[in-house]
Design a protein around this motif. Structure first.
Motif, PDB file in Angstrom:
ATOM      1  N   VAL A  49      -7.214   2.113  15.956  1.00 61.53           N
ATOM      2  CA  VAL A  49      -7.076   1.308  14.745  1.00 61.53           C
ATOM      3  C   VAL A  49      -6.041   1.896  13.778  1.00 61.53           C
ATOM      4  O   VAL A  49      -5.710   1.274  12.798  1.00 61.53           O
ATOM      5  CB  VAL A  49      -8.428   1.153  14.014  1.00 61.53           C
ATOM      6  CG1 VAL A  49      -9.417   0.441  14.891  1.00 61.53           C
ATOM      7  CG2 VAL A  49      -8.970   2.491  13.583  1.00 61.53           C
ATOM      8  N   PRO A 109      -2.503   7.894   2.701  1.00 61.54           N
ATOM      9  CA  PRO A 109      -3.687   7.754   3.574  1.00 61.54           C
ATOM     10  C   PRO A 109      -4.008   9.057   4.300  1.00 61.54           C
ATOM     11  O   PRO A 109      -3.104   9.771   4.746  1.00 61.54           O
ATOM     12  CB  PRO A 109      -3.277   6.656   4.561  1.00 61.54           C
ATOM     13  CG  PRO A 109      -1.836   6.453   4.388  1.00 61.54           C
ATOM     14  CD  PRO A 109      -1.466   6.921   3.037  1.00 61.54           C
ATOM     15  N   GLU A 110      -5.263   9.349   4.345  1.00 61.44           N
ATOM     16  CA  GLU A 110      -5.714  10.551   5.028  1.00 61.44           C
ATOM     17  C   GLU A 110      -6.862  10.195   5.950  1.00 61.44           C
ATOM     18  O   GLU A 110      -7.520   9.182   5.767  1.00 61.44           O
ATOM     19  CB  GLU A 110      -6.218  11.586   4.012  1.00 61.44           C
ATOM     20  CG  GLU A 110      -5.130  12.224   3.219  1.00 61.44           C
ATOM     21  CD  GLU A 110      -5.669  13.279   2.264  1.00 61.44           C
ATOM     22  OE1 GLU A 110      -6.717  13.867   2.581  1.00 61.44           O
ATOM     23  OE2 GLU A 110      -5.044  13.486   1.220  1.00 61.44           O
ATOM     24  N   TYR A 111      -7.110  11.075   6.886  1.00 58.51           N
ATOM     25  CA  TYR A 111      -8.250  10.862   7.765  1.00 58.51           C
ATOM     26  C   TYR A 111      -9.535  11.210   7.029  1.00 58.51           C
ATOM     27  O   TYR A 111      -9.587  12.212   6.316  1.00 58.51           O
ATOM     28  CB  TYR A 111      -8.143  11.710   9.028  1.00 58.51           C
ATOM     29  CG  TYR A 111      -7.198  11.137  10.036  1.00 58.51           C
ATOM     30  CD1 TYR A 111      -7.378   9.845  10.513  1.00 58.51           C
ATOM     31  CD2 TYR A 111      -6.115  11.855  10.500  1.00 58.51           C
ATOM     32  CE1 TYR A 111      -6.509   9.305  11.419  1.00 58.51           C
ATOM     33  CE2 TYR A 111      -5.239  11.320  11.419  1.00 58.51           C
ATOM     34  CZ  TYR A 111      -5.447  10.045  11.877  1.00 58.51           C
ATOM     35  OH  TYR A 111      -4.596   9.497  12.775  1.00 58.51           O
ATOM     36  N   THR A 112     -10.533  10.397   7.219  1.00 53.35           N
ATOM     37  CA  THR A 112     -11.814  10.679   6.577  1.00 53.35           C
ATOM     38  C   THR A 112     -12.398  11.962   7.133  1.00 53.35           C
ATOM     39  O   THR A 112     -13.020  12.740   6.430  1.00 53.35           O
ATOM     40  CB  THR A 112     -12.821   9.554   6.852  1.00 53.35           C
ATOM     41  OG1 THR A 112     -12.816   9.294   8.244  1.00 53.35           O
ATOM     42  CG2 THR A 112     -12.459   8.305   6.114  1.00 53.35           C
ATOM     43  N   VAL A 129     -11.451  13.291  13.786  1.00 53.12           N
ATOM     44  CA  VAL A 129     -10.768  12.149  14.388  1.00 53.12           C
ATOM     45  C   VAL A 129      -9.551  12.631  15.163  1.00 53.12           C
ATOM     46  O   VAL A 129      -9.212  12.113  16.222  1.00 53.12           O
ATOM     47  CB  VAL A 129     -10.350  11.148  13.285  1.00 53.12           C
ATOM     48  CG1 VAL A 129      -9.478  10.061  13.855  1.00 53.12           C
ATOM     49  CG2 VAL A 129     -11.558  10.557  12.632  1.00 53.12           C
ATOM     50  N   LEU A 163     -10.136   0.573  10.451  1.00 53.40           N
ATOM     51  CA  LEU A 163      -9.207   1.491   9.806  1.00 53.40           C
ATOM     52  C   LEU A 163      -9.892   2.259   8.692  1.00 53.40           C
ATOM     53  O   LEU A 163      -9.690   3.458   8.531  1.00 53.40           O
ATOM     54  CB  LEU A 163      -8.024   0.688   9.263  1.00 53.40           C
ATOM     55  CG  LEU A 163      -6.928   1.531   8.619  1.00 53.40           C
ATOM     56  CD1 LEU A 163      -6.263   2.397   9.654  1.00 53.40           C
ATOM     57  CD2 LEU A 163      -5.909   0.658   7.942  1.00 53.40           C
ATOM     58  N   SER A 164     -10.731   1.561   7.940  1.00 57.08           N
ATOM     59  CA  SER A 164     -11.340   2.239   6.790  1.00 57.08           C
ATOM     60  C   SER A 164     -12.322   3.318   7.243  1.00 57.08           C
ATOM     61  O   SER A 164     -12.650   4.207   6.469  1.00 57.08           O
ATOM     62  CB  SER A 164     -12.049   1.221   5.905  1.00 57.08           C
ATOM     63  OG  SER A 164     -12.996   0.523   6.671  1.00 57.08           O
ATOM     64  N   ASP A 165     -12.798   3.237   8.484  1.00 59.05           N
ATOM     65  CA  ASP A 165     -13.673   4.299   8.974  1.00 59.05           C
ATOM     66  C   ASP A 165     -12.888   5.574   9.207  1.00 59.05           C
ATOM     67  O   ASP A 165     -13.417   6.676   9.113  1.00 59.05           O
ATOM     68  CB  ASP A 165     -14.298   3.892  10.309  1.00 59.05           C
ATOM     69  CG  ASP A 165     -15.227   2.728  10.149  1.00 59.05           C
ATOM     70  OD1 ASP A 165     -15.664   2.520   9.010  1.00 59.05           O
ATOM     71  OD2 ASP A 165     -15.504   2.074  11.147  1.00 59.05           O
ATOM     72  N   VAL A 166     -11.665   5.415   9.575  1.00 56.82           N
ATOM     73  CA  VAL A 166     -10.896   6.561  10.046  1.00 56.82           C
ATOM     74  C   VAL A 166      -9.960   7.095   8.968  1.00 56.82           C
ATOM     75  O   VAL A 166      -9.782   8.293   8.826  1.00 56.82           O
ATOM     76  CB  VAL A 166     -10.100   6.146  11.312  1.00 56.82           C
ATOM     77  CG1 VAL A 166      -9.304   7.313  11.823  1.00 56.82           C
ATOM     78  CG2 VAL A 166     -11.040   5.640  12.372  1.00 56.82           C
ATOM     79  N   VAL A 167      -9.372   6.182   8.224  1.00 57.43           N
ATOM     80  CA  VAL A 167      -8.350   6.604   7.269  1.00 57.43           C
ATOM     81  C   VAL A 167      -8.796   6.264   5.856  1.00 57.43           C
ATOM     82  O   VAL A 167      -9.274   5.164   5.607  1.00 57.43           O
ATOM     83  CB  VAL A 167      -7.009   5.903   7.589  1.00 57.43           C
ATOM     84  CG1 VAL A 167      -5.973   6.232   6.558  1.00 57.43           C
ATOM     85  CG2 VAL A 167      -6.538   6.265   8.961  1.00 57.43           C
ATOM     86  N   ILE A 168      -8.674   7.222   4.972  1.00 56.77           N
ATOM     87  CA  ILE A 168      -8.933   6.939   3.555  1.00 56.77           C
ATOM     88  C   ILE A 168      -7.654   6.396   2.968  1.00 56.77           C
ATOM     89  O   ILE A 168      -6.587   6.998   3.116  1.00 56.77           O
ATOM     90  CB  ILE A 168      -9.293   8.214   2.772  1.00 56.77           C
ATOM     91  CG1 ILE A 168     -10.343   9.028   3.496  1.00 56.77           C
ATOM     92  CG2 ILE A 168      -9.701   7.888   1.360  1.00 56.77           C
ATOM     93  CD1 ILE A 168     -10.529  10.392   2.890  1.00 56.77           C
ATOM     94  N   GLU A 169      -7.761   5.282   2.353  1.00 55.50           N
ATOM     95  CA  GLU A 169      -6.565   4.703   1.774  1.00 55.50           C
ATOM     96  C   GLU A 169      -6.984   3.992   0.502  1.00 55.50           C
ATOM     97  O   GLU A 169      -7.971   3.280   0.470  1.00 55.50           O
ATOM     98  CB  GLU A 169      -5.978   3.715   2.774  1.00 55.50           C
ATOM     99  CG  GLU A 169      -4.602   3.274   2.412  1.00 55.50           C
ATOM    100  CD  GLU A 169      -4.012   2.395   3.501  1.00 55.50           C
ATOM    101  OE1 GLU A 169      -4.783   1.777   4.234  1.00 55.50           O
ATOM    102  OE2 GLU A 169      -2.786   2.339   3.589  1.00 55.50           O
ATOM    103  N   GLU A 170      -6.247   4.202  -0.543  1.00 56.83           N
ATOM    104  CA  GLU A 170      -6.558   3.523  -1.782  1.00 56.83           C
ATOM    105  C   GLU A 170      -6.310   2.042  -1.593  1.00 56.83           C
ATOM    106  O   GLU A 170      -5.242   1.625  -1.166  1.00 56.83           O
ATOM    107  CB  GLU A 170      -5.660   4.055  -2.887  1.00 56.83           C
ATOM    108  CG  GLU A 170      -6.004   5.475  -3.268  1.00 56.83           C
ATOM    109  CD  GLU A 170      -6.399   5.562  -4.713  1.00 56.83           C
ATOM    110  OE1 GLU A 170      -5.720   4.938  -5.530  1.00 56.83           O
ATOM    111  OE2 GLU A 170      -7.378   6.271  -5.014  1.00 56.83           O
ATOM    112  N   GLN A 173       0.841  -1.197   0.000  1.00 52.99           N
ATOM    113  CA  GLN A 173       0.000   0.000   0.000  1.00 52.99           C
ATOM    114  C   GLN A 173       0.871   1.240   0.000  1.00 52.99           C
ATOM    115  O   GLN A 173       0.571   2.231  -0.640  1.00 52.99           O
ATOM    116  CB  GLN A 173      -0.863   0.009   1.260  1.00 52.99           C
ATOM    117  CG  GLN A 173      -1.934  -1.020   1.267  1.00 52.99           C
ATOM    118  CD  GLN A 173      -3.152  -0.555   0.521  1.00 52.99           C
ATOM    119  OE1 GLN A 173      -3.095   0.416  -0.222  1.00 52.99           O
ATOM    120  NE2 GLN A 173      -4.235  -1.251   0.696  1.00 52.99           N
TER     121      GLN A 173
END
Lengths: 211, 1388
Positions: free
Chosen positions: A161, A145-148, A152, B766-773, A134
């Motif tokens: 997590v 990767p960024e925070y949605t 947060v 993790l996918s809730d918090v971090v956007i990752e391709e 990744q």
């Protein structure tokens, strides 16, 4: 009748001035910064900007590798509950080697609770990729990767997590003025008489006597 | 030196005098004078001598001890006396000597620096071996110049004990050693005595070993010495109060110790006496019974007292005791004497006083007589009393007697001779041996022989129980004459947790029975008790069981006469079991103890607790402990005792009073914010608390006021109502009681699901918090790189991304509903003229759409384009409507965009609220009719007044919820056209050829596109992180299957596991099971399987449809089983389809559950059946419609997967449109199965019940319901027409009411019944109306539906209305509701 009588305070106000002064991000350059305030349910901004985005700042070529933004903050909140005291959430962005805009750091700091001038150094961090593959992909594609949700960063929930890497510091300076906080029973300054804002009190009294 | 200076001063003076005359007055100031002088020189020798006088250099030779302590004092070493002396700080011997010499240089004060042992007084070394303070890093911000050394991270092996404590076996070694009986029912009398003798001897031995008397004697000696040294000191020094006190204390202690010693010695003697007595008894018994049973023999060994000075000591002791008694007596005597003297004095003074008083009274008496006789009685009495009092004379005490030395000596000697060994007396030491010969059995009398035989039959074994479970048992051992059994067995008990109890059961087995003699609970060992070092414990036991024998054996719990003059004794069976319990050791030396966290008390952290540090475990009686500390005179200087002393000090201070209770949460009260009552009372705190709990009423609450008074009480009303409603079934709000119960149940489930979601929502991945391709594998990585290198195609049209808004940022008025109406097909056409209508052979309401509104020229002539349809579309949402322009013809096209505002409930735009909105978007199709109104003769004026009317043709309803979850809906929908539409007919002329063949059912269609502006992002569906009863292997397999399929076709729907109503995850196939449909429905059309199937589909479609997100307020898919579904009477597509599929399976049809996506519902479930002619039918279970596979208007758009009773197949074909899909699931290339050869189906059972029971619905309930609905609807219609009067045409209503059941039957059976007498009405009125049919759930959908038709909007004066309701009951409370609403305009 209500207008004639001075109505008792039902909210307290918190005025925040100051600026995001500078940042230290070794190895990175041409960064800009986004800020926003995160606050609880019982808080409402009455004036000023909740969010802002700064200019791009380039490092000085000299010895001190400081990115200076001097980006002003100016906002006033009203609130009924100190729970959910505002936090300043900072996120710094800049180009990577391919010129893609990637995030260079997230950080959050509580707005100081006492009136006066405060300087804070906010350590910044970025979320890590979940695997080596990744990481390679994100580096190639320029989509780290960024925070949605920026919240947060200001929140404890769900942080377990993520894995983060620390990345630089940002200096923030706050000038805080509060109103009616003490009247509503919240003590933020020291209760020692010589430490309290007696100077203001006495000058205020002097002004009153003059008028 | 002084002399010298003086001389110099003189010299200067002299000089000044000389120069006086020369310098004149200036010379007077001698400060200005500078004198030169030669340097002084002293001879080195002289200087050395001088220095020696002043300086002192201590020698390095050691100072003799005698010099350091006063000559009269013996050097004493405190350490040897047993006092704690800390370790002295180390100083080199040379330095020590130097220091000592230096101190000794001062002859007067020097000695004070030395202690009794002749060493310099010093404190113990204060340096501790280990640092007690944490090491603090010198600076928080390290200097950047500091070089950092990189060290690679080293993985430290985890402590096995911590990570795998549950799996690691632990071992408990239980050693069952031996069993000894003190008494046994089979004991003979001799045995009893022998056992007594053994016990006594054992005691004697133990006492001898303890040497208590010797110890106490030594103690007395030591104390005596101490007293001597103190008294010696007292004589030399001035009497010191402290020392005196100390000596007194010592003397007191000597006395106590002495009496103790005497007592112990007496005990020894008594013991010996009793041993001898028992032995004598035994001997007599043996002689008496003429046989010997036991091999016990007592030998007495004489032992001369070796020590010579014992006599002196003895005498000395007596003297001393006498002396002490004397001293005490003297003290007492002095006190007594003093008291005696005091009394004497007192008596004397009293005597004097008395004499004086007597004289004065005599005088007064005479006076009184001379004066009056008027003295009150009272006074007289007083006087008398006074006299009496005075007459009492103080008791004259006896003079205390002198000390009688002889008497005291006599007493002391008497006592001592009783308790102590006289010097020189011969000591007897008893010794037991087992050398006596036991008489052979043959020689014994009969009774004894019987006893011995009986003995042979008894055997004993011990059973080991851990946590009340039998672990093991020893081998059986036969009892022998010694009544002593050696088991010598060690059990290794493998355990995992800290044991609760360890129990040893002693069991006795005879030929006849076996009974338990004793249950012994062995204490669980401390973690420090290890195998090999554990001490043997002797556990005593006894039993009260009564045993009697005919023969010689004494039995148990019965009185026994041993013989001679002895009284009867009642022996009880008793004995000891020697055993030990310890923790085992592993092969590698680890201690196999269960983890400490599981131990009931944390014993290993002992040092933290003062009491456990001294090894005392479980001491809770602190006052007693304190007393013990006080009495045992612990050395307070010893650091080992420091914790205890501290405890003692605390106890002394009275601060540590042990409470009668203990606190679960210590100091909780002190840290409470406010008390619980205050918390409940305060409105603000309550509000904040409820908001924190995310109660739906308060979730959107902002800026909670600071003061209680600013919060209105009614804030909580709604919440409280809801809370109360939980328990109360409100029948009034619902039309049928059953519904009320169901609603209640749903509410409860909803509450639970809500709680679950609130919990789950706060768990993040993790996918809730971090956007990752996401790049799942290398192939996709390559694809990703490939797309990067792809050419840019700027001209290729793309869908423009619209702004997406998270729901929390919305506020009222921001959101709009966009409806794009493009076109419609095959709309119903108007019947051209009345004549044409009349030409139909049978004008009936039912089978044709024939009745025309007959128009008369007088009322209003329609325009000449009358026969052409003028359709328009009206969209109504949340009671707001918006319409398109009018188009022409039966296949119109509008291409119009309509906007409707959207309001969320309470202004709460959170996703949970939005997804549970139950509003529906109604798209209604109307025909616009225009009439010319003739008023007077206006036409001549060239002025035309027209009146437009709209006639409802059909509708489409789309729940907002569906729109919200899919964010847009696009497609061509079938318009729901009422079965009977007066004046219109659906024709098929327009759809000839292909359409005719493929689309046999008459239907109209509308193309629409719906979305919201801005685009609302639906909330993420809740991930199923719930528990499951399925095997984990199955779950993993299902998950892997799902992932593979998803990777291949991400957009195709597949479900492998679903959640049931309790939140358990289940494999989908468990839901499919043949279930017999209600027999009532099967009996209606016995000969027609096709119509039966249709009837079943209709029955299921009559069960109300409610999306799960509405029912359970959360985006999750809860699947109810068919019986739950029929009880709840609501469910979404899945439940309908599952039930239909189950019915089909029971009818023997090949059917599957088809998962795919359809319009408008999005992801959905249909039922697929294979017909006899190898064609496939697709059923929409929630609407009851069926479609051919090649039906172009089938709402199903994509086929994702099929679920059968035993497998799940995923569509692997290139196309997913139902028309292009091959439904042959046996082809694994086209359909990927979940269970295959490699992953077989383990034979999953079904969660469905074996049979469904259908209660017939009460006809009367339906009738009642019918009346209520009609009443409500009539009221509503009148309410909607507030300005005009609403007249009801009774005749028409009655006609319609009669017609409605026919409609239901016309649908359900193919029998065509003739219609009612609508024709009469049509002759008189222009009628506009239609029947509506819907499943019954609640009242409001019916009202909404009627409202949306707009029949009530008729503005014509003199309009009349007709409204009829018919409720047809199906089994299991399923109801079909028919509403016939019509407006009537009088033609005359």
């Amino acid at each position: 009748m209500a207008a004639a009588m001075p109505s008792p305070a039902t909210v307290f106000m918190l005025m925040i001035g100051g600026q995001v002064e500078s940042g230290q991000f070794p190895e990175f350059d041409d960064l800009y910064l986004k800020y926003c305030f995160v606050f609880g349910n019982d808080w409402a901004p009455t004036a000023g900007l909740e969010e802002g985005i700064s200019q791009i700042s380039t490092k000085n070529q000299g010895s001190e590798e400081l990115l200076v933004w001097n980006f002003p903050l100016d906002i006033t909140f009203k609130s009924t509950n100190p729970f959910g005291w505002p936090q300043l959430v900072l996120s710094v962005y800049g180009p990577d080697v391919f010129g893609n805009d990637v995030v260079r750091g997230y950080g959050a700091v509580h707005v100081p609770i006492t009136p006066g001038r405060h300087t804070r150094t906010v350590p910044m961090f970025v979320p890590e990729s979940s695997s080596l593959l990744q990481r390679l992909m994100s580096w190639l594609k320029g989509r780290r990767p960024e925070y949605t949700d920026l919240r947060v960063v200001a929140r404890g929930e769900g942080r377990e997590v993520t894995r983060v890497r620390s990345q630089g510091h940002v200096q923030v300076c706050f000038n805080i003025v509060t109103k009616d906080l003490k009247k509503l029973g919240y003590e933020t300054t020291s209760s020692f008489p010589h430490m309290s804002v007696e100077g203001f009190g006495s000058s205020g009294a002097g002004a009153a006597s003059l008028s | 030196m002084h002399d010298k200076e003086g001389r110099e001063g003189e010299e200067i003076e002299h000089l000044v005098d000389e120069s006086d005359d020369v310098l004149g007055p200036y010379a007077r100031d001698n400060r200005d004078m500078l004198v030169y002088r030669p340097t002084k020189y002293t001879n080195t020798k002289i200087q050395c001598v001088q220095e020696e006088q002043i300086l002192f250099s201590p020698s390095m030779d050691p100072v003799s001890t005698t010099a350091k302590i006063p000559s009269y004092v013996q050097p004493r070493c405190l350490e040897d006396e047993g006092l704690f002396v800390g370790e002295r700080p180390w100083v080199s011997n040379n330095n020590m000597n130097i220091m000592e010499n230096r101190l000794m240089a001062d002859p007067l004060q020097g000695v004070r620096w030395f202690g009794g042992d002749g060493r310099i007084l010093s404190l113990a070394n204060p340096i501790k071996p280990n640092p007690t303070r944490l090491f603090t890093f010198p600076c928080q911000h390290p200097d950047p110049d500091d070089a950092l050394v990189y060290r690679k991270v080293v993985h430290v092996e985890h402590d096995e004990r911590k990570t795998t404590h549950a799996s690691r076996p632990c071992q408990l070694d239980v050693d069952v050693h031996a069993l000894t009986f003190f008494h046994h029912p089979l004991f003979s009398r001799e045995h009893m005595l022998a056992s007594r003798l053994q016990q006594l001897h054992g005691q004697f031995e133990a006492r001898q070993q303890a040497r208590l008397t010797a110890f106490l004697t030594d103690k007395i000696h030591a104390l005596r010495e101490a007293v001597k040294s103190i008294t010696g000191g007292l004589q030399l020094h001035s009497p010191n109060v402290h020392m005196q006190q100390q000596s007194q204390e010592y003397i007191h202690e000597i006395r106590k110790t002495r009496s103790l010693r005497d007592m112990e010695e007496q005990k020894d003697r008594n013991l010996l006496k009793s041993i001898l007595k028992v032995w004598k008894e035994m001997k007599t018994l043996r002689e008496f019974q003429k046989f010997t049973n036991t091999s016990l023999k007592l030998n007495l060994i004489r032992k001369e007292d070796g020590s010579g000075n014992r006599e002196e000591e003895y005498e000395e002791g007596i003297c001393e005791e006498i002396q002490q008694i004397h001293d005490e007596f003297q003290q007492e005597y002095q006190k007594q004497l003093e008291l005696f003297h005091q009394h004497q004095e007192h008596w004397k003074s009293w005597k004097k006083n008395k004499r004086m008083k007597l004289r004065s009274r005599q005088r007064r008496h005479r006076q009184n007589q001379m004066e009056t006789e008027l003295m009150s009685n009272e006074e007289k009495q007083n006087e008398e009393e006074e006299e009496e009092e005075e007459e009492q004379e103080p008791a004259l005490s006896e003079r205390p007697s002198e000390f009688d030395r002889d008497k005291a000596e006599r007493l002391v000697r008497e006592r001592v001779s009783q308790s102590r060994w006289k010097p020189g007396q011969v000591r007897l030491i008893p010794q037991l041996s087992e050398t006596a010969a036991v008489t052979l059995t043959d020689l014994c009398p009969r009774v004894e022989q019987q006893r011995r035989e009986e003995l042979q039959r008894h055997s004993l074994f011990v059973r080991l129980l851990v946590n009340n479970k039998e672990v093991s048992r020893t081998a059986g051992h036969v009892l022998d004459d010694s009544f002593h059994i050696h088991f010598r067995q060690i059990f290794n008990v493998q355990i995992k947790h800290w044991p609760e109890s360890i129990q040893l059961q002693v069991l006795e087995v005879t030929s006849r029975s076996s009974d338990s003699l004793a249950n012994l609970f062995v204490p669980i060992p401390e973690t420090s008790v290890l195998a090999g070092t554990a001490l043997m414990q002797r556990l005593e036991f006894s039993s009260e069981q009564r045993v009697t024998f005919e023969h010689e054996a004494t039995g148990s719990n019965i009185p026994v006469y041993i013989g001679g003059d002895m009284a009867a004794v009642t022996p009880l069976t008793s004995g000891t079991l020697a055993c030990s319990v310890a923790w085992g050791m592993g092969a590698d030396g680890t201690v196999l103890v269960p983890d400490l966290c599981t131990t009931p008390k944390d014993l290993l952290f002992g040092p933290a607790d003062a009491i456990t540090s001294i090894g005392a475990v479980g001491v809770t009686d602190t006052p007693r402990l304190a007393r013990w500390i006080r009495e045992s005179r612990l050395d307070p200087n010893d650091p080992n005792n420091a914790t205890l002393m501290q405890l003692h000090m605390v106890t002394e201070g009275g601060q540590m009073t042990s409470a009668e209770f203990f606190r679960l949460e210590q100091l909780q009260e002190e840290f409470d914010f406010v008390s619980e009552e205050e918390l409940l009372c305060s409105r603000r705190l309550r509000l904040l608390r409820l908001r924190n709990q995310e109660q739906p009423e308060f979730r959107a609450c902002r800026l909670v006021p600071l003061m209680d008074r600013e919060i209105p009480e009614k804030v909580f009303l709604e919440y409280e109502k809801r809370q109360n409603a939980k328990n109360i079934v409100d029948i009034k709000e619902h039309l049928i009681p059953h519904r009320a119960v169901v609603a209640q149940y749903i509410l409860k489930v909803r509450e639970e699901v809500l709680c679950m979601f609130v919990e789950v929502r706060h768990q993040y991945t993790l996918s809730d918090v971090v956007i990752e391709e996401q790049s799942l594998n290398l192939r996709m990585l390559g694809m990703g790189l490939f797309t990067m290198a792809e050419k840019r195609r700027p001209l290729k049209p793309k869908r423009k991304e619209r702004l997406k808004v998270a729901t929390q940022n919305l506020s009222a008025g921001d959101v709009k509903l966009l409806v794009n109406i493009s076109k419609a097909y095959n709309l119903p056409r108007r019947q051209n003229t009345r004549q044409e209508a009349m030409s139909h052979t049978t004008p009936s309401v039912l089978n044709t759409f024939c009745t025309t509104p007959p128009r008369q020229s007088s009322q209003g002539e329609p325009e000449h384009a009358q026969d052409l349809l003028r359709p328009f579309v009206e969209v109504s949402f949340q009671r707001r409507t918006c319409r398109t322009t009018t188009a022409h013809g039966p296949n119109p096209s509008w291409h119009e965009e309509l906007q409707l505002p959207f309001r969320a409930l309470n202004g709460d735009y959170s996703s949970t609220t939005l997804q549970s909105l139950r509003d529906e978007v109604y798209i209604n199709l109307f025909d616009e009719l225009t009439y010319n109104i003739q008023e007077g003769d206006r036409e001549t004026d060239g002025e035309t007044h027209t009146r437009t009317e709209k006639v409802w043709l059909g509708f489409i309803n789309i729940p907002f919820n569906t729109l919200y979850l899919q964010s847009r809906i696009e497609g061509t929908f079938k318009i729901n056209v009422p079965k009977v539409l007066l004046g219109y007919r659906l024709e098929q002329e327009g759809l000839q050829g292909f359409w005719h063949l493929q689309n046999p059912c008459q239907a109209a269609f509308l193309s629409v596109y719906l979305t919201t502006e801005p685009l609302i992002i639906p909330g993420e569906p809740v991930r199923e992180k719930f528990e499951s009863h399925e095997e984990s292997r199955l779950l993993f397999g299902a998950e892997a299957f799902r992932r593979q399929c998803h990777a291949a076709f991400p957009n195709r729907r597949l479900l492998t596991t679903v959640m049931d109503i309790t939140g358990q995850t289940l494999i989908v196939t468990r839901y499919l099971h043949p279930l017999k449909p209600p027999s009532e429905l099967l009996e209606i059309n016995p000969g027609h399987p096709d119509s039966t199937v249709e009837l079943l589909a209709r029955f299921i479609s009559l069960i109300p449809f409610t999306p799960d997100s509405v029912t359970f307020s959360g985006i999750c898919d809860l699947w109810t089983t068919c019986d739950q579904f029929l009880t709840l009477l609501c469910g979404d597509e899945e439940e309908h389809s599952v039930l239909l599929c189950c019915f089909f399976l029971a009818l023997g049809k090949k059917s599957w559950l088809l998962l795919g996506s359809a319009i408008p519902e999005g992801p959905t479930a249909y039922v697929l059946t294979k017909e006899d002619d190898m064609s496939y039918l697709i059923w929409n279970a929630s609407s009851g419609q069926r479609y051919q596979q090649f039906d172009s208007f089938c709402p199903l758009q994509s086929v994702g997967s099929l679920v059968g009773t035993d497998n799940i197949w995923f569509n692997m074909q290139a196309c997913d449109s139902p028309m292009r899909v091959n439904f042959d699931v046996s082809k694994t290339k086209l359909w990927k199965p979940l269970f295959s050869h490699s992953f077989p189906n383990p034979g999953l059972g079904s969660v469905q019940p074996q049979t469904l029971s259908f209660q017939p619905t009460d006809r009367s309930t339906a009738l009642e319901l019918q009346d209520r609905i009609e009443k409500v609807l009539k009221e509503k219609v009148m309410e909607w027409r507030p300005l005009q009067p609403t007249r009801w045409n009774r005749h028409c209503t009655a006609v319609l009411r009669r017609a409605l059941p026919d409609l239901e039957f016309g649908l359900v059976s193919d029998s065509k019944r003739s219609g009612g007498d609508l024709q009469h009405i049509l002759n008189e009125y222009q009628m506009c109306g239609f029947p509506l049919q819907m499943p019954f759930s609640e009242l409001w959908p019916i009202v909404e539906r009627v409202h949306s038709t707009g029949v009530h909007e008729c503005q014509v004066p003199n309009v009349e209305f007709a409204l009829a309701v018919y409720v047809h009951p199906y089994p299991s409370n399923v109801m079909s509701v028919w509403v016939y609403i019509a407006s009537l305009k009088c033609l005359r």
